[in-house]
Scaffold this motif. Structure first.
Motif, PDB file in Angstrom:
ATOM      1  N   ILE A   1     -10.454 -13.936 -12.832  1.00  0.00           N
ATOM      2  CA  ILE A   1     -11.750 -14.043 -12.149  1.00  0.00           C
ATOM      3  C   ILE A   1     -12.805 -14.571 -13.118  1.00  0.00           C
ATOM      4  N   ALA A   2     -12.657 -14.229 -14.405  1.00  0.00           N
ATOM      5  CA  ALA A   2     -13.634 -14.648 -15.414  1.00  0.00           C
ATOM      6  C   ALA A   2     -13.700 -16.159 -15.572  1.00  0.00           C
ATOM      7  N   ARG A   3     -12.665 -16.865 -15.167  1.00  0.00           N
ATOM      8  CA  ARG A   3     -12.687 -18.335 -15.282  1.00  0.00           C
ATOM      9  C   ARG A   3     -13.856 -18.937 -14.511  1.00  0.00           C
ATOM     10  N   PHE A   4     -14.338 -18.205 -13.538  1.00  0.00           N
ATOM     11  CA  PHE A   4     -15.395 -18.723 -12.675  1.00  0.00           C
ATOM     12  C   PHE A   4     -16.791 -18.291 -13.120  1.00  0.00           C
ATOM     13  N   GLY A   5     -16.864 -17.620 -14.295  1.00  0.00           N
ATOM     14  CA  GLY A   5     -18.167 -17.376 -14.902  1.00  0.00           C
ATOM     15  C   GLY A   5     -18.719 -15.979 -14.815  1.00  0.00           C
ATOM     16  N   GLY A   6     -17.985 -15.045 -14.225  1.00  0.00           N
ATOM     17  CA  GLY A   6     -18.507 -13.688 -14.102  1.00  0.00           C
ATOM     18  C   GLY A   6     -17.407 -12.704 -13.790  1.00  0.00           C
TER      19      GLY A   6
ATOM     20  N   ARG B   1     -22.122 -18.947 -11.593  1.00  0.00           N
ATOM     21  CA  ARG B   1     -20.710 -18.992 -11.223  1.00  0.00           C
ATOM     22  C   ARG B   1     -20.293 -20.439 -10.980  1.00  0.00           C
ATOM     23  N   LYS B   2     -18.981 -20.673 -11.018  1.00  0.00           N
ATOM     24  CA  LYS B   2     -18.423 -21.985 -10.695  1.00  0.00           C
ATOM     25  C   LYS B   2     -17.829 -22.026  -9.301  1.00  0.00           C
ATOM     26  N   ALA B   3     -17.896 -20.921  -8.565  1.00  0.00           N
ATOM     27  CA  ALA B   3     -17.268 -20.892  -7.248  1.00  0.00           C
ATOM     28  C   ALA B   3     -17.853 -19.783  -6.401  1.00  0.00           C
ATOM     29  N   CYS B   4     -17.647 -19.913  -5.102  1.00  0.00           N
ATOM     30  CA  CYS B   4     -17.939 -18.825  -4.164  1.00  0.00           C
ATOM     31  C   CYS B   4     -17.082 -19.030  -2.928  1.00  0.00           C
ATOM     32  N   LEU B   5     -17.037 -17.998  -2.098  1.00  0.00           N
ATOM     33  CA  LEU B   5     -16.542 -18.132  -0.736  1.00  0.00           C
ATOM     34  C   LEU B   5     -17.738 -18.348   0.176  1.00  0.00           C
ATOM     35  N   LEU B   6     -17.519 -19.024   1.281  1.00  0.00           N
ATOM     36  CA  LEU B   6     -18.538 -19.224   2.308  1.00  0.00           C
ATOM     37  C   LEU B   6     -18.121 -18.423   3.529  1.00  0.00           C
ATOM     38  N   ALA B   7     -18.948 -17.470   3.943  1.00  0.00           N
ATOM     39  CA  ALA B   7     -18.569 -16.553   5.017  1.00  0.00           C
ATOM     40  C   ALA B   7     -18.086 -17.298   6.256  1.00  0.00           C
ATOM     41  N   ASN B   8     -16.925 -16.861   6.780  1.00  0.00           N
ATOM     42  CA  ASN B   8     -16.332 -17.427   7.992  1.00  0.00           C
ATOM     43  C   ASN B   8     -16.132 -18.937   7.879  1.00  0.00           C
ATOM     44  N   HIS B   9     -15.783 -19.397   6.671  1.00  0.00           N
ATOM     45  CA  HIS B   9     -15.769 -20.848   6.464  1.00  0.00           C
ATOM     46  C   HIS B   9     -14.700 -21.285   5.462  1.00  0.00           C
ATOM     47  N   GLY B  10     -14.861 -21.004   4.167  1.00  0.00           N
ATOM     48  CA  GLY B  10     -13.904 -21.508   3.190  1.00  0.00           C
ATOM     49  C   GLY B  10     -14.348 -21.250   1.772  1.00  0.00           C
ATOM     50  N   LEU B  11     -13.927 -22.132   0.850  1.00  0.00           N
ATOM     51  CA  LEU B  11     -14.284 -21.976  -0.557  1.00  0.00           C
ATOM     52  C   LEU B  11     -15.117 -23.160  -1.018  1.00  0.00           C
ATOM     53  N   LEU B  12     -15.848 -22.943  -2.124  1.00  0.00           N
ATOM     54  CA  LEU B  12     -16.675 -23.981  -2.726  1.00  0.00           C
ATOM     55  C   LEU B  12     -16.572 -23.820  -4.235  1.00  0.00           C
ATOM     56  N   VAL B  13     -16.291 -24.917  -4.944  1.00  0.00           N
ATOM     57  CA  VAL B  13     -16.219 -24.879  -6.401  1.00  0.00           C
ATOM     58  C   VAL B  13     -17.016 -26.038  -6.983  1.00  0.00           C
TER      59      VAL B  13
ATOM     60  N   MET C   1     -10.774 -29.676  -9.005  1.00  0.00           N
ATOM     61  CA  MET C   1      -9.488 -29.460  -8.342  1.00  0.00           C
ATOM     62  C   MET C   1      -8.764 -28.267  -8.942  1.00  0.00           C
ATOM     63  N   ALA C   2      -8.753 -28.159 -10.269  1.00  0.00           N
ATOM     64  CA  ALA C   2      -8.089 -27.030 -10.921  1.00  0.00           C
ATOM     65  C   ALA C   2      -8.728 -25.705 -10.521  1.00  0.00           C
ATOM     66  N   LEU C   3     -10.054 -25.676 -10.433  1.00  0.00           N
ATOM     67  CA  LEU C   3     -10.749 -24.455 -10.034  1.00  0.00           C
ATOM     68  C   LEU C   3     -10.424 -24.078  -8.594  1.00  0.00           C
ATOM     69  N   ALA C   4     -10.366 -25.070  -7.710  1.00  0.00           N
ATOM     70  CA  ALA C   4     -10.058 -24.790  -6.305  1.00  0.00           C
ATOM     71  C   ALA C   4      -8.654 -24.215  -6.158  1.00  0.00           C
ATOM     72  N   ILE C   5      -7.685 -24.794  -6.876  1.00  0.00           N
ATOM     73  CA  ILE C   5      -6.313 -24.289  -6.812  1.00  0.00           C
ATOM     74  C   ILE C   5      -6.242 -22.876  -7.369  1.00  0.00           C
ATOM     75  N   GLU C   6      -6.926 -22.634  -8.484  1.00  0.00           N
ATOM     76  CA  GLU C   6      -6.940 -21.300  -9.093  1.00  0.00           C
ATOM     77  C   GLU C   6      -7.596 -20.277  -8.162  1.00  0.00           C
ATOM     78  N   LEU C   7      -8.692 -20.669  -7.506  1.00  0.00           N
ATOM     79  CA  LEU C   7      -9.376 -19.736  -6.615  1.00  0.00           C
ATOM     80  C   LEU C   7      -8.505 -19.389  -5.411  1.00  0.00           C
ATOM     81  N   GLU C   8      -7.856 -20.383  -4.821  1.00  0.00           N
ATOM     82  CA  GLU C   8      -6.976 -20.094  -3.686  1.00  0.00           C
ATOM     83  C   GLU C   8      -5.830 -19.180  -4.115  1.00  0.00           C
ATOM     84  N   GLU C   9      -5.297 -19.393  -5.323  1.00  0.00           N
ATOM     85  CA  GLU C   9      -4.233 -18.530  -5.817  1.00  0.00           C
ATOM     86  C   GLU C   9      -4.728 -17.097  -5.995  1.00  0.00           C
ATOM     87  N   LEU C  10      -5.928 -16.931  -6.543  1.00  0.00           N
ATOM     88  CA  LEU C  10      -6.486 -15.588  -6.705  1.00  0.00           C
ATOM     89  C   LEU C  10      -6.746 -14.929  -5.349  1.00  0.00           C
TER      90      LEU C  10
END
Length: 209
Positions: free
Chosen positions: A113-118, A145-157, A166-175
């Motif tokens: 989780i720390a990869r995203f800044g917090g 932060r480098k990422a968040c979720l968007l309520a009822n929507h998806g992810l943003l990096v 791209m690497a952050l998006a793949i890592e976030l989906e994996e987490l």
């Protein structure tokens, strides 16, 4: 000189095989000079050509024959407010969407989780897609932060370039998947504030700088 539009198209086309997107959902952008290139709205990534990619200015105007993604506002606002951001990626990946529909923040169940800044990935408040309100909510959730979720929507990096985004998006989906799976077995043990502070300090010098 490399054509950023071609790099943008190549990144967009990787999203589906990477498990981040299906169809025309999601969008990607890359900073270019005082503006940014962004994927056009409603066009399959497989058909995109360089001339299909709009160039947007920070005032919201654009050049090119195609309309920009309806989500251009949070791309523009990230570039305007955060000079370190060089590329932005938004996707409707399945596990991120599942958690976003529950409006869950992702706590420090895993040190990555720390990869995203917090010590957490926040879920932004809900607002309708493409709206100024959604951009405001997204930027608040991405503060330091480098990422968040968007309520009822998806992810943003937001990354320094397309490769990092791209690497952050793949890592976030994996987490998101790992957290979802852990929650099926019980309540994950959350790393303490001190433990995550130590991880964040170690990450500051981790990898090839």
């Amino acid at each position: 000189m490399p054509d950023l539009r071609l790099d943008l198209i190549a990144t967009a086309r990787v999203m589906q095989p990477a498990g981040l997107n299906r169809g025309t959902a999601g969008n990607v952008s890359v900073r270019s000079g005082a503006g940014f290139y962004i994927t056009p709205t409603g066009m399959p990534y497989a058909t995109l050509q360089a001339d299909d990619i709009p160039l947007m200015a920070l005032d919201g105007s654009h050049q090119g024959s195609r309309k920009p993604s309806s989500e251009w506002r949070f791309h523009r606002d990230l570039y305007a407010s955060r000079p370190e951001v060089g590329a932005v990626l938004h996707a409707h990946s399945p596990f991120a969407v599942s958690l976003a529909c529950l409006r869950y923040d992702i706590p420090a169940f895993h040190y990555m989780i720390a990869r995203f800044g917090g010590d957490s990935i926040r879920c932004a408040d809900y607002a309708i897609f493409g709206s100024p309100e959604l951009s405001t909510a997204a930027l608040a959730a991405m503060h330091e932060r480098k990422a968040c979720l968007l309520a009822n929507h998806g992810l943003l990096v937001a990354g320094r370039d397309l490769a990092e985004a791209m690497a952050l998006a793949i890592e976030l989906e994996e987490l998101c998947e790992q957290y979802w799976r852990a929650c099926q077995l019980g309540q994950p043990v959350i790393l303490s504030a001190d433990e995550m502070t130590a991880v964040l300090a170690k990450f500051a010098g981790y990898g090839q700088q």
